[in-house]
Design an enzyme around this catalytic site. Sequence first.
Site, PDB file in Angstrom:
ATOM      1  CB  CYS A 337      40.097  38.793  37.517  1.00  0.00           C
ATOM      2  SG  CYS A 337      38.326  38.644  37.525  1.00  0.00           S
ATOM      3  NE  ARG A 366      31.643  42.509  31.888  1.00  0.00           N
ATOM      4  CZ  ARG A 366      32.225  43.383  32.705  1.00  0.00           C
ATOM      5  NH1 ARG A 366      31.577  44.479  33.041  1.00  0.00           N
ATOM      6  NH2 ARG A 366      33.412  43.151  33.205  1.00  0.00           N
ATOM      7  CD  GLN A 384      36.839  44.659  31.371  1.00  0.00           C
ATOM      8  OE1 GLN A 384      37.340  43.552  31.538  1.00  0.00           O
ATOM      9  NE2 GLN A 384      36.078  45.251  32.273  1.00  0.00           N
ATOM     10  CG  ASP A 386      40.891  43.956  33.359  1.00  0.00           C
ATOM     11  OD1 ASP A 386      41.002  44.707  34.341  1.00  0.00           O
ATOM     12  OD2 ASP A 386      40.254  42.892  33.368  1.00  0.00           O
ATOM     13  CG  HIS A 388      43.408  41.480  37.481  1.00  0.00           C
ATOM     14  ND1 HIS A 388      43.138  41.289  36.147  1.00  0.00           N
ATOM     15  CD2 HIS A 388      42.212  41.669  38.092  1.00  0.00           C
ATOM     16  CE1 HIS A 388      41.834  41.345  35.967  1.00  0.00           C
ATOM     17  NE2 HIS A 388      41.248  41.575  37.116  1.00  0.00           N
ATOM     18  CE  LYS A 467      32.138  50.561  43.385  1.00  0.00           C
ATOM     19  NZ  LYS A 467      31.235  50.156  42.328  1.00  0.00           N
ATOM     20  CG  HIS A 513      39.545  43.240  40.154  1.00  0.00           C
ATOM     21  ND1 HIS A 513      39.339  42.085  39.458  1.00  0.00           N
ATOM     22  CD2 HIS A 513      39.324  42.925  41.443  1.00  0.00           C
ATOM     23  CE1 HIS A 513      39.000  41.119  40.289  1.00  0.00           C
ATOM     24  NE2 HIS A 513      38.980  41.606  41.512  1.00  0.00           N
TER      25      HIS A 513
END
Length: 648
Positions: A337, A366, A384, A386, A388, A467, A513
């Site tokens: 992000c 991670r 990911q 991913d 945004h 979420k 996100h």
Amino acid sequence: MDIMVEGNSVSVPDGSSFADALKAGLSGKRFKAAVAARLGDGLFDLSSAIPGNSGGASADILAVTLDTPEGLEILRHSTAHVMAAAVQNLFPDAKVTIGPAIENGFYYDFDVKKPFSVDDFEAIEAEMSRIAKLALPYTRRVLSRDEAVKVFAVKGETYKVELIEDLDAADVSLYQIGDFEDLCRGPHLPNTGFVRAFKLLSVAGAYWRGSEKNKMLSRIYGTVFAEEADLKKYLNRLEEARKRDHRKLGRELELFDFHEDVAPGMVFWHPKGMLVRTIIEDFLRKEHLKRGYELVQGPQLLRRELWEKSGHYANYRENMYFTEIEGDVYGVKPMNCLAHMLVYGSKLRSYRELPVRFAELGVVHRHEMSGALHGLLRVRQFTQDDAHIICRPDQLEDEIIGVITLVRDLFTLFDFSYKIAVSTRPEKCIGTDEDWERATGALIKALDKVGIQYTINEGDGAFYGPKIDVKVTDSLEREWQCSTIQCDFTLPERFELVYVGADGDRHRPVMVHRAILGSLERFIGILVEHCAGAFPAWLAPVQARLLTVTEAHDEFAQKAKDALLRAGIRIEADLRNEKLGYKVRQAQMEKIPYILVIGDKELEAGGVNVRLRNGDTVGLKTLDEVKDIILADCEQPFKNGGMNYRFS
RNA sequence: GCCCACGUAGCUCAGUAGGUAGAGCGCGUCCUUGGUAAGGACGAGGUCAGCAGUUCAAUUCUGCUCGUGGGCUCCA
């Protein structure tokens, strides 16, 4: 009048109890069938079957039979007691703690000097059978807390004493079978005679009350069913799941492997696995572009100062990798992000530009605890899908609709069932009441508009916003979280993201996100198990393989291969000096969707003989026909693979 | 991280009551030209995870390290 069983005919008089049914030799299923007509839907009052129970409102009322979910839970909980009794008979030093029913069985935690091993199972199972055959009644009594504490203190059961002392209630209930008495809310079976189709499965360490600060106890897992046949079915399913294990299939199908000594928790993709991954990635990119996303990419390393600003350094440092060079400390990104926000903030944006949707197949690191790593399903480096979305508050609902639609479309494509949960405002949180109401409302309205069912987890949201989580179910019936859609009030604030509104003032946008498949690594792991390695044609790394009978057919095979390659089909030719049966076997074990055989007959006809990976023969086809068959198959994602695939 | 189990050839595993190891599959060479799930012969491959300790001698016993597997949430 007693229950009478004659052949298939059963007579069940009014007032019959479950215990009467057992006495008459009726199984759970037959009993249920027998009473269904009388009491409706298999419900049956068992209160009179519990010794010492006079019935009535305050008593245990069981309205179940063993093979209903409620009945199984009681059976499993009662079996846990039988196991605890057996363990204490065999190991008098073992202290009992807790032993609940769980989804597919039960467990019981013991405090013992030497932890149990599977070698102890035979003896414990034998003792359990002995106790079960005695058909000992479960008797219940209610004591005051103080009395109950005394009962367990005398026996040295310190864990039970601790549990009772922590309870709020004035009275507690105890259940006894034979000499074994346990603190327990109940309800339980009438007697231990129902415990027949059981098996102990595994041992494990588990912390007292789940906290790593507490003592490690020895846990025994087991399972039990109403009928022997149900137990067998369950054990077979476990076996089938083992065959589908993505770690085993990953090696057998040459998809990926791990080099644990040099990179624990990080994947080495082999050509075939990388091809599957690339097909999915290409598909995802196209699908995102179609839906108005823009592709961006940020660096892997960002200076520590940025992680301090975002709050990750304070809250997430333990899970991050850092590297230092020439006095500068860099953090390896654990999420994407920050870079996306920096791209957004690189110029002043008008309200007309919003929403902005930045997508990235972002590689993140991670540092998960070593014991948590698990094949592709839990890794330390992953990718990911991913994105945004930075938008005006009034755009939030429409944006969420877009994301949920994408979730629905993707999981439908991959033939997964999924569950959706909305997590709302937790006690500790930031953001105004208005923020939370609008964002939570947008999530729920969006789900309603798309018409997808969901549950609500009150107070389970992140501190920075509500979420939506989506979990898919794999072949082991394990649930894996894949998608997450999170509203965020804090990062736009910390990074001072703004847009210029119609009024000429600067306003704060909302950030969402979202990841759909979650991690590509994990998703492919789940997918491999889901389809048992038999990828649908559109995903299969090799869609077809040509097999020659003798070398006289090599030339034609080569031509056929070139023609089909040009048609866009992923095809190989096996020209090895081996017998046809050998080549067929190998192609089939590799789960290649189409096996194309060329011999004298085919050479003469100018075609190939088509065989499917399930062993079916399609027959002689021209190359054009083969092309059409395979390309049409690719349009039907899971018709010939997926859960329909069966091991031979 | 913690508990238990485990780490032997590329894979799946056997074995050594302490004297440096085997099988099947796979791989290589040769023979075989064979029609829908394994044709045959020969051969190459191992510092028995790593490091220390005990011992005349350690793959085997002990300790540590690394890694893998099953767990560590589902309230008596």
